[in-house]
Design a protein around this motif. Structure first.
Motif, mmCIF file in Angstrom:
data_model
loop_
_atom_site.group_PDB
_atom_site.id
_atom_site.type_symbol
_atom_site.label_atom_id
_atom_site.label_comp_id
_atom_site.label_asym_id
_atom_site.label_seq_id
_atom_site.Cartn_x
_atom_site.Cartn_y
_atom_site.Cartn_z
ATOM 1 N N PRO A 99 0.993 -1.180 -0.233
ATOM 2 C CA PRO A 99 0.108 0.173 -0.003
ATOM 3 C C PRO A 99 0.911 1.380 0.022
ATOM 4 N N PRO A 100 0.511 2.282 -0.742
ATOM 5 C CA PRO A 100 1.075 3.647 -0.867
ATOM 6 C C PRO A 100 1.575 4.066 0.633
ATOM 7 N N GLY A 101 0.506 3.851 1.648
ATOM 8 C CA GLY A 101 0.806 4.344 3.039
ATOM 9 C C GLY A 101 1.813 3.904 3.575
ATOM 10 N N GLN A 102 2.391 2.505 3.282
ATOM 11 C CA GLN A 102 3.421 1.679 3.688
ATOM 12 C C GLN A 102 4.814 2.139 3.065
ATOM 13 N N CYS A 103 4.883 3.182 2.207
ATOM 14 C CA CYS A 103 6.027 3.897 1.552
ATOM 15 C C CYS A 103 6.343 5.200 2.019
ATOM 16 N N ALA A 104 7.615 4.996 2.736
ATOM 17 C CA ALA A 104 8.139 6.325 3.119
ATOM 18 C C ALA A 104 9.114 6.842 2.377
ATOM 19 N N LEU A 105 9.309 8.247 2.005
ATOM 20 C CA LEU A 105 10.250 8.822 1.438
ATOM 21 C C LEU A 105 10.980 9.948 1.874
ATOM 22 N N PHE A 106 12.519 10.288 1.694
ATOM 23 C CA PHE A 106 13.059 11.133 2.277
ATOM 24 C C PHE A 106 14.108 11.782 1.147
ATOM 25 N N ASP A 107 13.898 13.150 0.879
ATOM 26 C CA ASP A 107 15.043 13.704 0.102
ATOM 27 C C ASP A 107 15.129 15.109 0.531
ATOM 28 N N VAL A 117 2.316 16.775 -3.239
ATOM 29 C CA VAL A 117 1.809 15.691 -4.073
ATOM 30 C C VAL A 117 1.934 14.446 -3.790
ATOM 31 N N LEU A 118 3.243 14.047 -3.022
ATOM 32 C CA LEU A 118 3.352 12.977 -2.268
ATOM 33 C C LEU A 118 2.206 12.458 -1.506
ATOM 34 N N GLY A 119 1.869 13.260 -0.757
ATOM 35 C CA GLY A 119 0.900 13.257 0.163
ATOM 36 C C GLY A 119 -0.479 12.607 -0.611
ATOM 37 N N GLN A 120 -0.539 13.442 -1.750
ATOM 38 C CA GLN A 120 -1.951 13.073 -2.541
ATOM 39 C C GLN A 120 -1.822 11.986 -2.994
ATOM 40 N N LEU A 121 -0.686 11.318 -3.175
ATOM 41 C CA LEU A 121 -0.491 9.990 -3.979
ATOM 42 C C LEU A 121 -0.703 8.978 -3.018
ATOM 43 N N GLY A 122 -0.588 9.403 -1.592
ATOM 44 C CA GLY A 122 -0.898 8.408 -0.322
ATOM 45 C C GLY A 122 0.456 8.024 0.260
ATOM 46 N N LEU A 123 1.527 8.600 -0.255
ATOM 47 C CA LEU A 123 2.960 8.044 0.320
ATOM 48 C C LEU A 123 3.213 9.048 1.482
ATOM 49 N N GLN A 124 4.186 8.421 2.325
ATOM 50 C CA GLN A 124 4.423 9.101 3.610
ATOM 51 C C GLN A 124 5.818 9.829 3.476
ATOM 52 N N LEU A 125 6.230 10.749 4.025
ATOM 53 C CA LEU A 125 7.595 11.365 4.388
ATOM 54 C C LEU A 125 8.066 10.806 5.510
#
Length: 271
Positions: A99-107, A117-125
């Motif tokens: 699930p996108p909610g189980q994917c976290a990003l950092f840069d 936009v990442l939040g809109q896609l359901g991704l986490q920071l």
């Protein structure tokens, strides 16, 4: 005077609404360009060929990854390469059923608009700079690190330096074989010792070459660490668990938390 103040306040609200509207429009444009990048990955055949490497991993693994961590994606609002890499990541999450909610990003280069936009896609920071030192914990974890610096891979391996943890670690990023071929053995062992030590315990499948993505996914492989291969390594390699430092590296391609002024990039090499 009161009436003039009310007018100025109303104008401020209009300006804020206008700015918010422009940001929303900008975000929509980024999402639209991401969709175009996704369509190109699918129509050009690169994703279908790459999915074979992913399926090789799934066939060889006893545990499907339950979550994902992405480092060093870059400015996907302005970089076509970063946009293609993000679109690939989204397809990858679908393929792996993460699930996108189980994917976290950092840069650290992400703008506020990109974060939105990442939040809109359901991704986490990720809330802070981990310097790549992220523990897999109890669940198999995919680390998506395309074109990241060697120090990030080395730090990640150190943080998970046990056969049990590494067997739950999957890395999509710069080829470990390529690092071994390009670096003198003494340099690899001195500066990136955890990469050097795990090479014989690594399985690696390269993503396919494609003329459209020569600079976007070049030298990129899927890596995993089968438990049986790790158990066959010399027991001595597990004894050294010293946290990596990089005194001999002029640019370790990472922004350290304590030294953000160093000018090093965590996302590493340019896409």
């Amino acid at each position: 005077a009161a009436e003039a103040g009310q007018w100025r306040a109303a104008g401020g609200r209009r300006r804020r609404r206008g700015r918010a509207g422009r940001e929303e429009q900008g975000g929509s444009a980024i999402v639209r360009r991401l969709q175009e990048a996704r369509d190109e990955l699918l129509s050009g055949g690169f994703w279908a060929a790459s999915a074979e490497a992913v399926q090789t991993l799934l066939a060889a693994s006893t545990e499907r990854p339950a979550r994902c961590v992405c480092y060093g994606l870059g400015r996907f609002s302005s970089s076509p390469a970063a946009r293609a890499q993000l679109a690939f990541l989204l397809l990858l999450l679908e393929e792996l059923r993460v699930p996108p909610g189980q994917c976290a990003l950092f840069d650290p280069v992400f703008s506020a608009q990109e974060a939105a936009v990442l939040g809109q896609l359901g991704l986490q920071l990720l809330p802070h700079n981990e310097e790549g030192k992220h523990s897999v914990g109890e669940s198999a974890t995919l680390f998506y690190m395309v074109h990241c610096g060697k120090a990030l891979y080395n730090n990640l391996l150190w943080r998970n330096w046990s056969a049990e943890a590494l067997s739950k670690t999957i890395i999509i990023g710069n080829s470990f074989k390529g690092m071994e071929e390009r670096l003198l053995p003494r340099i690899l062992e001195r500066d990136y010792s955890y990469i050097a030590k795990v090479l014989k315990g690594t399985e690696e499948v390269a993503l396919p070459d494609h003329p459209q993505y020569l600079d976007t996914f070049n030298d990129t492989s899927v890596h995993w660490f089968p438990l049986q291969k790790l158990k066959e390594l010399s027991p001595d390699i597990w004894d050294s668990v010293e946290e990596p430092t990089y005194p001999h590296c002029d640019d370790v391609e990472i922004i350290r938390k304590e030294d953000r002024a160093a000018g090093c990039s965590p996302s590493a090499e340019e896409s």
